[in-house]
Design a protein around this motif. Sequence first.
Motif, PDB file in Angstrom:
ATOM      1  N   UNK A 294       0.809  -1.218   0.000  1.00  0.00           N
ATOM      2  CA  UNK A 294       0.000   0.000   0.000  1.00  0.00           C
ATOM      3  C   UNK A 294       0.849   1.277   0.000  1.00  0.00           C
ATOM      4  N   UNK A 295       2.185   1.129  -0.057  1.00  0.00           N
ATOM      5  CA  UNK A 295       3.037   2.296  -0.251  1.00  0.00           C
ATOM      6  C   UNK A 295       3.579   2.939   1.006  1.00  0.00           C
ATOM      7  N   UNK A 296       3.741   2.162   2.089  1.00  0.00           N
ATOM      8  CA  UNK A 296       4.217   2.739   3.349  1.00  0.00           C
ATOM      9  C   UNK A 296       5.629   3.301   3.232  1.00  0.00           C
ATOM     10  N   UNK A 297       6.491   2.618   2.488  1.00  0.00           N
ATOM     11  CA  UNK A 297       7.875   3.091   2.367  1.00  0.00           C
ATOM     12  C   UNK A 297       7.923   4.385   1.561  1.00  0.00           C
ATOM     13  N   UNK A 298       7.110   4.465   0.507  1.00  0.00           N
ATOM     14  CA  UNK A 298       7.035   5.699  -0.276  1.00  0.00           C
ATOM     15  C   UNK A 298       6.497   6.846   0.579  1.00  0.00           C
ATOM     16  N   UNK A 299       5.526   6.536   1.437  1.00  0.00           N
ATOM     17  CA  UNK A 299       4.975   7.562   2.318  1.00  0.00           C
ATOM     18  C   UNK A 299       6.043   8.057   3.286  1.00  0.00           C
ATOM     19  N   UNK A 300       6.875   7.146   3.783  1.00  0.00           N
ATOM     20  CA  UNK A 300       7.981   7.532   4.663  1.00  0.00           C
ATOM     21  C   UNK A 300       8.905   8.511   3.955  1.00  0.00           C
ATOM     22  N   UNK A 311      13.101  13.973  13.705  1.00  0.00           N
ATOM     23  CA  UNK A 311      11.805  13.500  13.229  1.00  0.00           C
ATOM     24  C   UNK A 311      11.980  12.360  12.223  1.00  0.00           C
ATOM     25  N   UNK A 312      12.986  12.498  11.342  1.00  0.00           N
ATOM     26  CA  UNK A 312      13.267  11.416  10.385  1.00  0.00           C
ATOM     27  C   UNK A 312      13.608  10.133  11.118  1.00  0.00           C
ATOM     28  N   UNK A 313      14.408  10.265  12.164  1.00  0.00           N
ATOM     29  CA  UNK A 313      14.792   9.090  12.939  1.00  0.00           C
ATOM     30  C   UNK A 313      13.569   8.420  13.561  1.00  0.00           C
ATOM     31  N   UNK A 314      12.683   9.218  14.149  1.00  0.00           N
ATOM     32  CA  UNK A 314      11.477   8.677  14.774  1.00  0.00           C
ATOM     33  C   UNK A 314      10.565   8.017  13.741  1.00  0.00           C
ATOM     34  N   UNK A 315      10.444   8.623  12.565  1.00  0.00           N
ATOM     35  CA  UNK A 315       9.613   8.054  11.508  1.00  0.00           C
ATOM     36  C   UNK A 315      10.148   6.703  11.065  1.00  0.00           C
ATOM     37  N   UNK A 316      11.456   6.590  10.921  1.00  0.00           N
ATOM     38  CA  UNK A 316      12.062   5.328  10.492  1.00  0.00           C
ATOM     39  C   UNK A 316      11.923   4.252  11.557  1.00  0.00           C
ATOM     40  N   UNK A 317      12.157   4.638  12.807  1.00  0.00           N
ATOM     41  CA  UNK A 317      12.042   3.675  13.911  1.00  0.00           C
ATOM     42  C   UNK A 317      10.604   3.159  14.003  1.00  0.00           C
ATOM     43  N   UNK A 318       9.637   4.079  13.904  1.00  0.00           N
ATOM     44  CA  UNK A 318       8.239   3.691  14.004  1.00  0.00           C
ATOM     45  C   UNK A 318       7.819   2.738  12.907  1.00  0.00           C
TER      46      UNK A 318
END
Length: 357
Positions: A294-300, A311-318
């Motif tokens: 469904x495109x989660x990696x593209x959304x990241x 914020x990038x770090x938190x997004x990747x960890x999550x």
Amino acid sequence: MNILKEKIHNIIVENGPISIASFMEISLSDKKYGYYRKKMPLGSKGDFVTSPDISQIFGEIIGIWILDIWIKLKEPNNFQIVDLGGGRGTLLKDINRVLKNKIKNFIFIDINEELIKLQKKALNGATHFEKINDIPKKPTIFIGNEFLDTFPVHQFIKKNNYWKEVCVNSDNKELFFSFETTKLSKKLISSNFANLKEDSIIEINFKVREIINNISNFIKKNSGAAIFFDYGYLDGHGDSFQGIKDNKPINPLSDPGFVDLTSHVNFKDIKLQAKKNNINFYGPNTQSLFLEEMGAIQRLRILERNAKDHQRKDLRIGLNRLMSDKEMGNLFKVIALSSKNFPSLEGFTCGTTTNKE
């Protein structure tokens, strides 16, 4: 002794051992002392953390999934989204951010007073109900994230080629498990499980069957679909009844009303219920595969463009926590139901079987 434990003890003294399902129902839903009635179960101060609280991408991906359906249906006005056990309201809030008010009818199904307060703050204008049958009769998308695992399960154990029900008993006000002959255990035909060894345990969740039947009937009459994220199995058996407190496993009988009680979801049984109800069944896919498709990696990648370093770090960890096989990615499965002649559902290119075949 806590009050609810004493209440359960008195019930057992008066009526005899109770099923695990009855114990769960009292412990979780007692109107005054039940876990889901009074306690804040989510977050760092609760007993568990769910996917919407881990990453905003989870809700946004479901929003994209819903948006695809809505467009395929030619953007109907009388369309509603129902969150089954809505948590803090974070999931619907994230979904709404993607939908951008294209769909305005949001409903929470919940009984927890503290969570309902948070849901009202998270999504102004959403309505609340306690039962599926009470919601407006419109085309509907149901969402259940860690919803099905909360319902009371019956356990049975094979003893001397017969089935006994695993029950909760009490001795000197201490709760323990015992094996009893019950009306339900008598109905289990040994030949159906002849291949299982002595002391094998099977679980049957009649409440989940009821929920699936209710949703199936609703979407058959009104059109719609349902998607569920949960941990469970397609084939197998065994003891999955567990207690969680402070994000750690605990004896499920130890502290009624203060312990979250769950069991694994039997997706094969849900698939059979869907077939009986003549509705489409999708999955199960792993959560990781669904989010990827469904495109989660593209959304990241999109979110990272305007994010600060922390914020990038938190997004990747999550997102890693949601998708990694070492975390929730493989443990959690995704299934979906839809009414006949409903648009095809995205995110299920693997493991898709429908009654359109």
